[in-house]
Design a protein around this motif. Structure first.
Motif, PDB file in Angstrom:
ATOM      1  N   LEU A 162       0.887  -1.204   0.173  1.00  0.00           N
ATOM      2  CA  LEU A 162      -0.128  -0.152   0.112  1.00  0.00           C
ATOM      3  C   LEU A 162       1.065   1.786   0.050  1.00  0.00           C
ATOM      4  O   LEU A 162       0.753   1.892  -0.146  1.00  0.00           O
ATOM      5  CB  LEU A 162      -0.467  -0.285   1.165  1.00  0.00           C
ATOM      6  N   THR A 163       1.728   1.750   1.014  1.00  0.00           N
ATOM      7  CA  THR A 163       2.771   2.279   1.092  1.00  0.00           C
ATOM      8  C   THR A 163       3.005   2.637  -0.294  1.00  0.00           C
ATOM      9  O   THR A 163       3.760   3.704  -0.450  1.00  0.00           O
ATOM     10  CB  THR A 163       4.372   2.334   1.556  1.00  0.00           C
ATOM     11  N   GLN A 164       3.812   1.497  -0.977  1.00  0.00           N
ATOM     12  CA  GLN A 164       4.637   1.894  -2.398  1.00  0.00           C
ATOM     13  C   GLN A 164       4.217   2.503  -3.340  1.00  0.00           C
ATOM     14  O   GLN A 164       4.421   3.111  -4.060  1.00  0.00           O
ATOM     15  CB  GLN A 164       5.545  -0.239  -2.534  1.00  0.00           C
TER      16      GLN A 164
ATOM     17  N   TYR B 283      -2.801  -6.855  -5.017  1.00  0.00           N
ATOM     18  CA  TYR B 283      -1.919  -5.721  -5.682  1.00  0.00           C
ATOM     19  C   TYR B 283      -0.343  -7.113  -6.086  1.00  0.00           C
ATOM     20  O   TYR B 283      -0.147  -5.861  -6.609  1.00  0.00           O
ATOM     21  CB  TYR B 283      -1.553  -4.428  -4.945  1.00  0.00           C
ATOM     22  N   ASP B 284       0.115  -7.657  -5.083  1.00  0.00           N
ATOM     23  CA  ASP B 284       1.201  -7.694  -4.860  1.00  0.00           C
ATOM     24  C   ASP B 284       0.992  -9.432  -5.956  1.00  0.00           C
ATOM     25  O   ASP B 284       2.629  -9.667  -5.762  1.00  0.00           O
ATOM     26  CB  ASP B 284       1.587  -7.938  -3.536  1.00  0.00           C
ATOM     27  N   ARG B 285       0.389  -9.649  -6.605  1.00  0.00           N
ATOM     28  CA  ARG B 285       0.551 -10.653  -7.344  1.00  0.00           C
ATOM     29  C   ARG B 285       1.448 -10.261  -8.419  1.00  0.00           C
ATOM     30  O   ARG B 285       1.309  -9.210  -9.390  1.00  0.00           O
ATOM     31  CB  ARG B 285      -1.403 -11.036  -7.911  1.00  0.00           C
ATOM     32  N   PRO B 286       2.454 -11.197  -9.541  1.00  0.00           N
ATOM     33  CA  PRO B 286       3.023 -10.452  -9.958  1.00  0.00           C
ATOM     34  C   PRO B 286       2.446 -11.346 -11.402  1.00  0.00           C
ATOM     35  O   PRO B 286       3.505 -10.466 -13.085  1.00  0.00           O
ATOM     36  CB  PRO B 286       3.733 -12.245  -9.698  1.00  0.00           C
ATOM     37  N   ALA B 287       1.153 -11.381 -11.897  1.00  0.00           N
ATOM     38  CA  ALA B 287       1.157 -11.422 -13.391  1.00  0.00           C
ATOM     39  C   ALA B 287       1.502 -10.047 -13.919  1.00  0.00           C
ATOM     40  O   ALA B 287       1.031 -10.105 -15.391  1.00  0.00           O
ATOM     41  CB  ALA B 287       0.351 -12.023 -13.464  1.00  0.00           C
ATOM     42  N   LEU B 288       0.834  -9.242 -13.088  1.00  0.00           N
ATOM     43  CA  LEU B 288       0.257  -7.708 -13.802  1.00  0.00           C
ATOM     44  C   LEU B 288       1.817  -6.900 -12.606  1.00  0.00           C
ATOM     45  O   LEU B 288       1.257  -6.732 -11.940  1.00  0.00           O
ATOM     46  CB  LEU B 288      -1.098  -7.160 -13.865  1.00  0.00           C
ATOM     47  N   PRO B 289       2.191  -5.972 -13.868  1.00  0.00           N
ATOM     48  CA  PRO B 289       3.248  -4.613 -12.949  1.00  0.00           C
ATOM     49  C   PRO B 289       2.055  -3.511 -12.388  1.00  0.00           C
ATOM     50  O   PRO B 289       1.219  -3.655 -12.967  1.00  0.00           O
ATOM     51  CB  PRO B 289       3.932  -4.270 -14.062  1.00  0.00           C
ATOM     52  N   PRO B 290       3.044  -3.022 -11.560  1.00  0.00           N
ATOM     53  CA  PRO B 290       2.128  -2.351 -10.963  1.00  0.00           C
ATOM     54  C   PRO B 290       1.250  -1.397 -11.940  1.00  0.00           C
ATOM     55  O   PRO B 290      -0.170  -0.452 -11.100  1.00  0.00           O
ATOM     56  CB  PRO B 290       2.890  -1.707  -9.664  1.00  0.00           C
ATOM     57  N   ARG B 291       1.911  -0.495 -12.635  1.00  0.00           N
ATOM     58  CA  ARG B 291       1.612   0.210 -13.675  1.00  0.00           C
ATOM     59  C   ARG B 291       0.128  -0.532 -14.578  1.00  0.00           C
ATOM     60  O   ARG B 291      -1.087   0.372 -14.596  1.00  0.00           O
ATOM     61  CB  ARG B 291       2.647   1.247 -14.248  1.00  0.00           C
ATOM     62  N   ASP B 292       0.143  -1.356 -14.498  1.00  0.00           N
ATOM     63  CA  ASP B 292      -0.848  -2.234 -15.348  1.00  0.00           C
ATOM     64  C   ASP B 292      -1.798  -2.269 -14.771  1.00  0.00           C
ATOM     65  O   ASP B 292      -2.587  -1.894 -14.877  1.00  0.00           O
ATOM     66  CB  ASP B 292      -0.449  -3.464 -15.805  1.00  0.00           C
ATOM     67  N   ARG B 293      -1.725  -2.677 -13.218  1.00  0.00           N
ATOM     68  CA  ARG B 293      -2.135  -2.500 -11.989  1.00  0.00           C
ATOM     69  C   ARG B 293      -3.325  -0.681 -11.899  1.00  0.00           C
ATOM     70  O   ARG B 293      -4.930  -1.328 -11.557  1.00  0.00           O
ATOM     71  CB  ARG B 293      -2.490  -3.397 -10.481  1.00  0.00           C
ATOM     72  N   GLN B 294      -2.909  -0.113 -12.253  1.00  0.00           N
ATOM     73  CA  GLN B 294      -3.235   1.174 -12.115  1.00  0.00           C
ATOM     74  C   GLN B 294      -4.178   1.622 -13.427  1.00  0.00           C
ATOM     75  O   GLN B 294      -5.205   2.481 -12.677  1.00  0.00           O
ATOM     76  CB  GLN B 294      -2.098   2.170 -10.969  1.00  0.00           C
TER      77      GLN B 294
ATOM     78  N   ASN C  20      -3.406   9.641  -7.578  1.00  0.00           N
ATOM     79  CA  ASN C  20      -1.331   9.675  -7.288  1.00  0.00           C
ATOM     80  C   ASN C  20      -0.640   8.797  -7.046  1.00  0.00           C
ATOM     81  O   ASN C  20       0.234   8.145  -8.109  1.00  0.00           O
ATOM     82  CB  ASN C  20      -1.930  10.136  -5.755  1.00  0.00           C
ATOM     83  N   ALA C  21      -2.145   7.273  -7.217  1.00  0.00           N
ATOM     84  CA  ALA C  21      -0.944   5.943  -6.980  1.00  0.00           C
ATOM     85  C   ALA C  21      -0.194   5.393  -8.311  1.00  0.00           C
ATOM     86  O   ALA C  21       1.258   5.052  -8.929  1.00  0.00           O
ATOM     87  CB  ALA C  21      -1.804   5.268  -6.835  1.00  0.00           C
ATOM     88  N   ALA C  22      -1.028   6.348  -9.851  1.00  0.00           N
ATOM     89  CA  ALA C  22      -0.744   5.736 -10.895  1.00  0.00           C
ATOM     90  C   ALA C  22       0.869   6.591 -11.157  1.00  0.00           C
ATOM     91  O   ALA C  22       1.770   5.878 -12.145  1.00  0.00           O
ATOM     92  CB  ALA C  22      -1.507   6.303 -11.830  1.00  0.00           C
ATOM     93  N   LEU C  23       0.440   7.870 -10.885  1.00  0.00           N
ATOM     94  CA  LEU C  23       1.356   8.647 -10.930  1.00  0.00           C
ATOM     95  C   LEU C  23       3.089   8.034 -10.308  1.00  0.00           C
ATOM     96  O   LEU C  23       3.717   7.915 -10.834  1.00  0.00           O
ATOM     97  CB  LEU C  23       1.474  10.107 -10.652  1.00  0.00           C
ATOM     98  N   ASN C  24       2.868   8.061  -8.998  1.00  0.00           N
ATOM     99  CA  ASN C  24       3.529   6.877  -8.074  1.00  0.00           C
ATOM    100  C   ASN C  24       4.606   5.556  -9.039  1.00  0.00           C
ATOM    101  O   ASN C  24       5.817   6.091  -8.032  1.00  0.00           O
ATOM    102  CB  ASN C  24       3.580   6.094  -6.891  1.00  0.00           C
ATOM    103  N   VAL C  25       3.260   4.129  -9.483  1.00  0.00           N
ATOM    104  CA  VAL C  25       4.045   3.155 -10.010  1.00  0.00           C
ATOM    105  C   VAL C  25       4.870   3.833 -10.951  1.00  0.00           C
ATOM    106  O   VAL C  25       5.085   2.524 -12.408  1.00  0.00           O
ATOM    107  CB  VAL C  25       3.001   2.855 -10.073  1.00  0.00           C
ATOM    108  N   GLY C  26       4.832   5.040 -12.038  1.00  0.00           N
ATOM    109  CA  GLY C  26       5.406   5.285 -13.213  1.00  0.00           C
ATOM    110  C   GLY C  26       4.970   5.942 -14.412  1.00  0.00           C
ATOM    111  O   GLY C  26       4.876   6.048 -15.985  1.00  0.00           O
TER     112      GLY C  26
END
Length: 139
Positions: free
Chosen positions: A21-23, A56-67, A89-95
């Motif tokens: 969540l913090t990441q 959110y921590d499942r490996p099949a999708l990277p964080p930017r795709d999840r957002q 904000n999270a989408a910006l945080n993950v790139g």
């Protein structure tokens, strides 16, 4: 499994979820969890432990795709402007860039309609302004 093991597992899931969540959400996510403390601490726990610690921590999708998926879903649902603010904000945080976010919201208009896409875009504008990321220019 003993009660002690279950408590440890529950706490471990929460701790792992809080890290994710913090990441992803930074302080915005923690504010959401904190705002639930007096009314539904269990819902706050589930947001952290289940949504972030397990999904959110499942490996099949990277964080930017999840957002991107999350932005599309929240836009399509409508009425989720507070959650959109956190997740933009999270989408910006993950790139994701502001231009990519605006493009995703424009794309959502085709599937969920102009009013919902407009509402989401105005939330993005607010977030971008708060983060000194305006103007965003699209073609």
């Amino acid at each position: 499994m003993s009660a002690t093991d279950a408590a440890t597992t529950r706490q471990d899931r929460f701790a792992h979820g809080l890290e994710i969540l913090t990441q992803v959400d930074g302080e915005g996510g923690q504010k959401v969890v904190d705002s639930l403390a007096d009314i539904s601490p269990e819902l706050g726990h589930q947001v952290v432990a289940w949504a972030f610690g397990e999904i959110y921590d499942r490996p099949a999708l990277p964080p930017r795709d999840r957002q991107l998926v999350t932005l599309g879903m929240l836009t399509a649902l409508g009425g989720c402007e507070p959650q959109l603010e956190v997740h933009i904000n999270a989408a910006l945080n993950v790139g994701l860039t502001p231009e990519e976010i605006v493009e995703a919201l424009l794309h959502a208009a085709v599937y969920c309609g102009m009013p919902k896409a407009l509402n989401a875009t105005f939330v993005a504008k607010k977030v971008f302004a708060e983060r000194d990321l305006l103007p965003v220019r699209n073609q």
